[in-house]
Scaffold this motif. Structure first.
Motif, PDB file in Angstrom:
ATOM      1  N   ASP A   3       0.836  -1.214   0.000  1.00 51.90           N
ATOM      2  CA  ASP A   3       0.000   0.000   0.000  1.00 51.90           C
ATOM      3  C   ASP A   3       0.863   1.254   0.000  1.00 51.90           C
ATOM      4  OD1 ASP A   3      -2.591  -1.394   2.148  1.00 51.90           O
ATOM      5  OD2 ASP A   3      -2.309  -1.464  -0.031  1.00 51.90           O
ATOM      6  N   GLU A   4       1.942   1.252   0.789  1.00 49.74           N
ATOM      7  CA  GLU A   4       2.826   2.411   0.823  1.00 49.74           C
ATOM      8  C   GLU A   4       3.499   2.625  -0.539  1.00 49.74           C
ATOM      9  OE1 GLU A   4       3.288   4.693   3.163  1.00 49.74           O
ATOM     10  OE2 GLU A   4       1.690   3.721   4.293  1.00 49.74           O
ATOM     11  N   ILE A   5       3.896   1.530  -1.168  1.00 49.60           N
ATOM     12  CA  ILE A   5       4.530   1.640  -2.499  1.00 49.60           C
ATOM     13  C   ILE A   5       3.551   2.243  -3.486  1.00 49.60           C
ATOM     14  CG2 ILE A   5       5.424   0.295  -4.443  1.00 49.60           C
ATOM     15  CD1 ILE A   5       6.612  -1.639  -2.377  1.00 49.60           C
ATOM     16  N   ARG A   6       2.282   1.802  -3.447  1.00 47.70           N
ATOM     17  CA  ARG A   6       1.278   2.329  -4.380  1.00 47.70           C
ATOM     18  C   ARG A   6       1.057   3.833  -4.142  1.00 47.70           C
ATOM     19  NH1 ARG A   6      -1.288  -2.685  -3.010  1.00 47.70           N
ATOM     20  NH2 ARG A   6      -1.266  -4.144  -4.778  1.00 47.70           N
ATOM     21  N   LYS A   7       0.985   4.234  -2.872  1.00 49.23           N
ATOM     22  CA  LYS A   7       0.765   5.649  -2.578  1.00 49.23           C
ATOM     23  C   LYS A   7       1.924   6.504  -3.095  1.00 49.23           C
ATOM     24  CE  LYS A   7      -2.022   4.814   1.590  1.00 49.23           C
ATOM     25  NZ  LYS A   7      -2.068   4.957   3.069  1.00 49.23           N
ATOM     26  N   VAL A   8       3.145   6.053  -2.814  1.00 48.77           N
ATOM     27  CA  VAL A   8       4.312   6.819  -3.252  1.00 48.77           C
ATOM     28  C   VAL A   8       4.370   6.879  -4.778  1.00 48.77           C
ATOM     29  CG1 VAL A   8       6.828   6.868  -3.265  1.00 48.77           C
ATOM     30  CG2 VAL A   8       5.620   6.299  -1.161  1.00 48.77           C
ATOM     31  N   SER A   9       4.093   5.743  -5.422  1.00 50.23           N
ATOM     32  CA  SER A   9       4.121   5.701  -6.886  1.00 50.23           C
ATOM     33  C   SER A   9       3.088   6.643  -7.487  1.00 50.23           C
ATOM     34  CB  SER A   9       3.876   4.270  -7.360  1.00 50.23           C
ATOM     35  OG  SER A   9       3.792   4.222  -8.756  1.00 50.23           O
ATOM     36  N   GLU A  10       1.868   6.622  -6.918  1.00 53.29           N
ATOM     37  CA  GLU A  10       0.814   7.488  -7.455  1.00 53.29           C
ATOM     38  C   GLU A  10       1.189   8.964  -7.283  1.00 53.29           C
ATOM     39  OE1 GLU A  10      -3.972   8.367  -6.832  1.00 53.29           O
ATOM     40  OE2 GLU A  10      -2.923   6.917  -5.574  1.00 53.29           O
ATOM     41  N   LEU A  11       1.716   9.294  -6.101  1.00 55.58           N
ATOM     42  CA  LEU A  11       2.082  10.681  -5.851  1.00 55.58           C
ATOM     43  C   LEU A  11       3.210  11.120  -6.782  1.00 55.58           C
ATOM     44  CD1 LEU A  11       1.364  13.045  -4.059  1.00 55.58           C
ATOM     45  CD2 LEU A  11       3.087  12.287  -2.425  1.00 55.58           C
ATOM     46  N   TYR A  12       4.183  10.232  -7.001  1.00 56.98           N
ATOM     47  CA  TYR A  12       5.286  10.570  -7.904  1.00 56.98           C
ATOM     48  C   TYR A  12       4.778  10.802  -9.323  1.00 56.98           C
ATOM     49  CZ  TYR A  12       9.138   9.801 -11.106  1.00 56.98           C
ATOM     50  OH  TYR A  12      10.021   9.918 -12.137  1.00 56.98           O
ATOM     51  N   GLN A  13       3.929   9.892  -9.800  1.00 54.06           N
ATOM     52  CA  GLN A  13       3.459   9.995 -11.181  1.00 54.06           C
ATOM     53  C   GLN A  13       2.563  11.208 -11.400  1.00 54.06           C
ATOM     54  OE1 GLN A  13       2.476   6.018 -13.121  1.00 54.06           O
ATOM     55  NE2 GLN A  13       2.544   5.400 -10.967  1.00 54.06           N
ATOM     56  N   THR A  14       1.836  11.606 -10.370  1.00 55.68           N
ATOM     57  CA  THR A  14       0.917  12.735 -10.551  1.00 55.68           C
ATOM     58  C   THR A  14       1.573  14.088 -10.295  1.00 55.68           C
ATOM     59  OG1 THR A  14       0.177  12.425  -8.262  1.00 55.68           O
ATOM     60  CG2 THR A  14      -1.101  11.326  -9.989  1.00 55.68           C
ATOM     61  N   LYS A  15       2.529  14.142  -9.352  1.00 66.97           N
ATOM     62  CA  LYS A  15       3.044  15.449  -8.931  1.00 66.97           C
ATOM     63  C   LYS A  15       4.465  15.757  -9.410  1.00 66.97           C
ATOM     64  CE  LYS A  15      -0.722  16.467  -6.884  1.00 66.97           C
ATOM     65  NZ  LYS A  15      -1.605  17.448  -7.536  1.00 66.97           N
ATOM     66  N   PHE A  16       5.227  14.708  -9.744  1.00 64.36           N
ATOM     67  CA  PHE A  16       6.606  14.992 -10.134  1.00 64.36           C
ATOM     68  C   PHE A  16       6.697  15.823 -11.408  1.00 64.36           C
ATOM     69  CE2 PHE A  16      11.074  14.467  -9.910  1.00 64.36           C
ATOM     70  CZ  PHE A  16      11.507  14.375 -11.221  1.00 64.36           C
ATOM     71  N   PRO A  17       5.845  15.554 -12.448  1.00 65.59           N
ATOM     72  CA  PRO A  17       5.930  16.420 -13.630  1.00 65.59           C
ATOM     73  C   PRO A  17       5.720  17.895 -13.304  1.00 65.59           C
ATOM     74  CG  PRO A  17       4.694  14.440 -14.144  1.00 65.59           C
ATOM     75  CD  PRO A  17       4.912  14.429 -12.659  1.00 65.59           C
ATOM     76  N   GLU A  18       4.798  18.150 -12.363  1.00 69.90           N
ATOM     77  CA  GLU A  18       4.556  19.550 -11.989  1.00 69.90           C
ATOM     78  C   GLU A  18       5.786  20.145 -11.297  1.00 69.90           C
ATOM     79  OE1 GLU A  18       1.425  22.103  -9.209  1.00 69.90           O
ATOM     80  OE2 GLU A  18       1.015  20.013  -9.723  1.00 69.90           O
ATOM     81  N   LEU A  19       6.387  19.374 -10.408  1.00 69.61           N
ATOM     82  CA  LEU A  19       7.599  19.831  -9.740  1.00 69.61           C
ATOM     83  C   LEU A  19       8.715  20.045 -10.759  1.00 69.61           C
ATOM     84  CD1 LEU A  19       9.397  20.268  -7.222  1.00 69.61           C
ATOM     85  CD2 LEU A  19       9.775  17.796  -7.188  1.00 69.61           C
ATOM     86  N   GLU A  20       8.834  19.109 -11.699  1.00 72.92           N
ATOM     87  CA  GLU A  20       9.866  19.212 -12.727  1.00 72.92           C
ATOM     88  C   GLU A  20       9.685  20.480 -13.548  1.00 72.92           C
ATOM     89  OE1 GLU A  20      11.923  16.119 -15.892  1.00 72.92           O
ATOM     90  OE2 GLU A  20       9.784  15.971 -15.454  1.00 72.92           O
ATOM     91  N   ASP A  21       8.427  20.763 -13.910  1.00 70.81           N
ATOM     92  CA  ASP A  21       8.160  21.986 -14.673  1.00 70.81           C
ATOM     93  C   ASP A  21       8.550  23.216 -13.872  1.00 70.81           C
ATOM     94  OD1 ASP A  21       7.222  20.451 -16.711  1.00 70.81           O
ATOM     95  OD2 ASP A  21       5.101  20.671 -16.184  1.00 70.81           O
ATOM     96  N   ALA A  22       8.245  23.180 -12.569  1.00 72.33           N
ATOM     97  CA  ALA A  22       8.562  24.337 -11.729  1.00 72.33           C
ATOM     98  C   ALA A  22      10.072  24.575 -11.658  1.00 72.33           C
ATOM     99  CB  ALA A  22       7.988  24.132 -10.319  1.00 72.33           C
ATOM    100  N   VAL A  23      10.822  23.465 -11.487  1.00 81.02           N
ATOM    101  CA  VAL A  23      12.283  23.612 -11.403  1.00 81.02           C
ATOM    102  C   VAL A  23      12.841  24.135 -12.726  1.00 81.02           C
ATOM    103  CG1 VAL A  23      14.449  22.348 -11.134  1.00 81.02           C
ATOM    104  CG2 VAL A  23      12.513  21.851  -9.630  1.00 81.02           C
ATOM    105  N   HIS A  24      12.337  23.577 -13.841  1.00 81.57           N
ATOM    106  CA  HIS A  24      12.804  24.049 -15.149  1.00 81.57           C
ATOM    107  C   HIS A  24      12.444  25.529 -15.341  1.00 81.57           C
ATOM    108  CE1 HIS A  24      14.300  20.267 -16.447  1.00 81.57           C
ATOM    109  NE2 HIS A  24      13.107  19.657 -16.507  1.00 81.57           N
TER     110      HIS A  24
END
Length: 891
Positions: free
Chosen positions: A600-621
């Protein structure tokens, strides 16, 4: 070509004849599509649910007064956030916010202190204290959520800064314009501003340093991304982990049986001397087989002589009947007949035993037949003649046992206490058992004639009956010499004694003639059965001799390896198996108690990464781009302003200052708040994230579909007469794989377009490209399995894993490690995903032709590998497959 299309036609007809197989082909055509559709639907809009990330907001701002006007920036921030639904802004007091973050109720908190407005407006009075917003984040809750909340906090501070700059600059410039006439009177204030600009110029190195840190963070994004992708990859392997966990629990459940088998291995090790002795006996039998052949010939001669003797006795019997009415002479004739034909009666004793042995061999042959019927690769047409032959033998055996029981029953009347009654009863039980076997064999024969496998219950029942019959006959044979032979001899002697009595018992002896005749007839029937069986055995003797010699040779060659392997296994069982059991129980306990929570923890982390990391990446860029593009201009502007002030101070250019003050205040304040505007131009726009990912997941589903085909369908063709060549088998069976592959491509692309409403510019080409890709993937996976067997399946899985990271299907390949960047041009996924993207976003024909040509090259390579290696490796692949089947774990 005739043979190739003949194989294809046969495959289609076989599928049509078996509805279950046809349904399986339809399932194989649809199943890969479900994989793609579910993944595309799941990530259609991954940024739509960030409102569930709760951030506590508290404003303790007491406000401030500027030009006798009250201002409370904290309240303005709260009001703005109430209309912002990008994150789950929750408005609570300070204690609740901090306690909620600590306990994990909120991911982070923003606390605006009491003096926030006072400090932010301190520029007016020249003190310029930088205000703070206290940002608290609980990073142990989730790995990705802190990055999203940090972005939210940064947006808040940026919004406050922009509004503040715009407001303050507008107020200052307006005020300066109003007091332009009194410019000289406000010169100290101007000097104060000059001082601040000089101070800003002084701190430009610090600002540059912060910008460099943003650039450093951008450079580290690929490493962060790679680690995040590992979490996603781990989540995708959860089904495999669950399957392995289930297997582990099943092993634990069956451990008592495994331990029992291990004990059997130990017991077998103790019996190695006996096994070696048995091997020596087989070798001895092989060496002395000439004696067996001699004994068989002797038995055949003896049987024929016995038949002649009994026939002679039967021929003489009518003479006794003809003189039965001659009174006293009858008794003398009968006694003389019995004495003269004593050999005929004595032949019954060995014949009965020989017949019992032959009946037991029939029961053992049926037991061996059940092993053939249980074989997974059973050929009904080859098994049917054997079933028919053994059914005939069982029927003959029933007739023989009927005669034998009748014979023993007649002789039993001459024995005190009916000593043969128990053996007669057991013989009748075996006869009933044989009749049951005949009924079961008839049912099995019917199934085989229909081309079907016999039911497992029938085969198990036949196996039980044959073993019971063999054991019962073995029991009779084991007591034959010690119990039955003495009783038979006693009965025959009693018959002769009765015949030798005086004429006073003439009538008694006369009444025994039918019994004597029946006994001789039963004996003759048994002799004939023995003759038939011995003749058949003599006919098969050369083949039996060859098999005995082969068995003796094989046993002698393998006995050393067998003993060595058994000793090693026994040593492992005694020393290491208990440790394995302890580790197995520990692993099973982890699976039952801790594994679900970890998944369950792996699924939560994976979902959060897939949904929010692109936004974070865009912000850093975005921040990095700002540093690269705007920061130099900002620094130049500050330095230019400082130089201008110095110039004004040196040249007393008051007119220039007044002219600056009289400029458009609104434009100046807007420029200071937003000095740079971004003009965005989209080439080949795609409206949503799901459509953008459809090329990758459609391609991935086609590879999964190809792997399902080679996992569930045979790549070989039955070739009993050896007329088919290896390349004919390869291309002939490939056609049915390609047919299902075409339907897989058609189903997944039509589902993408019409079921998920995926955005596709060139729909027809989208379908055509998918079919081409399916041909490539089927050619690769089919070739691997056709040439290398089960090893090829493993290579196909490894190939999939390598392509997943090196094809650039999800993230740009430039963000991957150097190994995957080097691998990128050499995997078909690279060109397949690129080709599908052209159809989705709009085609450039140079790209399309290059990708299509590379995919066709992969097909050509697959065919070359098959034509060159299939025939040389076919025998090796077959041997490996047979060895794998012996494990009873690998098909």
């Amino acid at each position: 070509m005739k043979h190739i299309f003949g194989i294809y036609k046969t495959d289609l007809l076989n599928l049509w004849k078996v509805p279950t197989g046809l349904l399986l082909m339809i399932a194989l055509a649809i199943l890969p599509s479900v994989y793609a559709w579910i993944n595309l639907e799941a990530m259609w809009d991954p940024y739509a649910n960030t409102s569930g990330i709760k951030i506590a907001v508290t404003s303790n701002d007491q406000g401030a007064t500027v030009d006798n006007k009250p201002i409370n920036i904290g309240d303005e921030v709260v009001n703005n956030l109430k209309n912002n639904h990008q994150l789950g802004w929750t408005f609570v007091d300070k204690d609740t916010a901090l306690r909620g973050v600590e306990q994990g109720k909120y991911y982070a908190s923003l606390i605006i202190p009491e003096d926030f407005s006072k400090k932010i407006t301190s520029i007016v009075d020249g003190t310029m204290e930088k205000p703070q917003i206290i940002y608290t984040v609980n990073e142990k809750i989730n790995a990705v959520a802190p990055k999203i909340t940090s972005k939210g906090a940064s947006n808040v501070t940026e919004e406050i800064s922009a509004n503040f700059i715009k407001t303050v600059s507008s107020s200052i410039l307006t005020r300066l314009k109003e007091i332009g006439i009194d410019f000289e009177k406000e010169l100290p204030t101007i000097r104060n501003v000059e001082t601040k600009i000089f101070e800003l110029e002084k701190h430009l190195p610090e600002i540059t340093d912060m910008g460099n840190k943003a650039l450093d963070l951008e450079q580290k994004l690929p490493d962060i991304k790679e680690k995040g992708q590992k979490i996603v990859d781990l989540e995708k392997k959860i089904p495999e982990i669950d399957q392995a966990a289930d297997t582990l629990l099943k092993i634990e459940e069956r451990w008592p049986k495994i331990a029992a088998v291990a004990q059997e291995v130990t017991a077998i090790q103790k019996k190695l001397p006996e096994i070696q002795q048995a091997v020596n006996r087989v070798t001895e039998l092989d060496q002395n087989f000439d004696k067996v052949e001699t004994a068989l010939n002797t038995a055949i001669d003896t049987s024929r002589k016995a038949d002649e003797i009994v026939s002679a006795a039967l021929d003489a019997l009518p003479k006794l009947e003809s003189i039965a009415d001659n009174g006293g002479a009858f008794a003398d004739q009968l006694s003389s007949f019995l004495q003269n034909n004593d050999a005929a009666f004595q032949t019954m004793i060995p014949v009965i035993k020989q017949n019992l042995i032959l009946l037991q061999q029939t029961a053992d042959a049926v037991t061996q037949l059940t092993q053939v019927l249980q074989d997974a690769n059973l050929d009904p047409q080859k098994a049917l003649p054997l079933v028919t032959f053994l059914t005939d033998r069982l029927t003959t055996g029933v007739a023989v046992m009927d005669r034998m029981a009748d014979l023993l029953t007649r002789l039993n009347t001459y024995l005190p206490n009916s000593a043969l009654s128990d053996q007669i009863s057991k013989l009748n039980d075996v006869k009933a058992n044989f009749n049951k076997q005949i009924q079961v064999m008839n049912s099995i024969s019917t199934a085989l004639k229909n081309g079907a496998r016999p039911a497992k219950t029938l085969v198990d029942n036949l196996d039980t009956l044959s073993k019971e019959a063999s054991n019962a006959l073995g029991g009779i044979i084991s007591r034959y010499d010690t119990e039955i032979v003495p009783n038979l001899t006693k009965a025959l002697n009693q018959l002769k004694t009765t015949a030798s009595q005086s004429a006073g018992v003439l009538q008694t002896l006369k009444s025994q003639l039918p019994n004597i005749k029946a006994i001789l007839q039963d004996a003759q029937s048994g002799i004939h059965f023995a003759q038939d069986q011995l003749d058949a055995l003599q006919k098969d003797l050369p083949q039996i001799r060859a098999r005995v010699h082969e068995a003796a040779t094989t046993l002698q060659q393998k006995m050393g390896d067998f003993s060595s392997g058994l000793n090693e296994a026994a040593a492992f069982i005694q020393s290491d198996l208990p440790k394995v059991e302890l580790k197995l129980h520990d692993a099973a306990n982890f699976v039952r108690t801790d594994l679900p929570a970890a998944e369950d923890e792996i699924r939560k982390v994976s979902e959060l990464y897939q949904t929010k990391f692109p936004e974070l990446e865009d912000a850093v860029h975005m921040a990095a781009n700002l540093v690269r593009s705007d920061l130099p201009e900002f620094e130049a502007a500050v330095r230019k302003a400082a130089d201008q002030i110095r110039k004004v101070e040196g040249g007393n250019s008051i007119e220039e200052i007044l002219r600056l003050l009289q400029s458009d205040i609104q434009k100046q304040s807007d420029f200071l708040a937003n000095p740079v505007l971004l003009q965005e131009n989209k080439l080949f726009p795609i409206p949503n994230y799901g459509s953008a990912m459809s090329p990758f997941y459609t391609t991935l589903s086609l590879w999964v579909g190809a792997m399902l085909l080679v996992s569930l369908m045979r790549v070989d063709v039955d070739n009993p007469d050896g007329k088919l060549r290896s390349y004919q088998i390869y291309f002939g069976r490939m056609l049915i794989f390609l047919t299902v592959g075409f339907f897989q491509a058609l189903v997944v692309t039509l589902g993408d377009i019409y079921l998920l409403k995926t955005y596709v510019v060139d729909k027809i080409w989208f379908i055509i490209f998918a079919m081409l890709i399916s041909v490539v993937f089927v050619a690769i996976t089919y070739t691997l399995v056709s040439v290398f067997g089960n090893i090829g399946k493993g290579v196909a899985i490894i190939f999939l894993v390598l392509q997943f990271s090196s094809s650039g299907g999800t993230f740009p390949v430039s963000t991957s490690s150097s190994f995957f960047q080097l691998l990128n041009p050499f995997v078909p996924f690279t060109y397949a995903v690129s080709l599908m993207r052209e159809a989705v976003g709009g085609m450039l024909w140079p790209v399309v032709l290059k990708d299509a040509a590379m995919l066709i090259l992969f097909i050509a390579i697959s065919y070359i590998v098959a034509l060159v290696l299939k025939k040389p490796l076919s025998e090796y692949t077959r041997r490996v497959a047979e060895k794998a089947k012996k494990t009873k774990l690998i098909s």
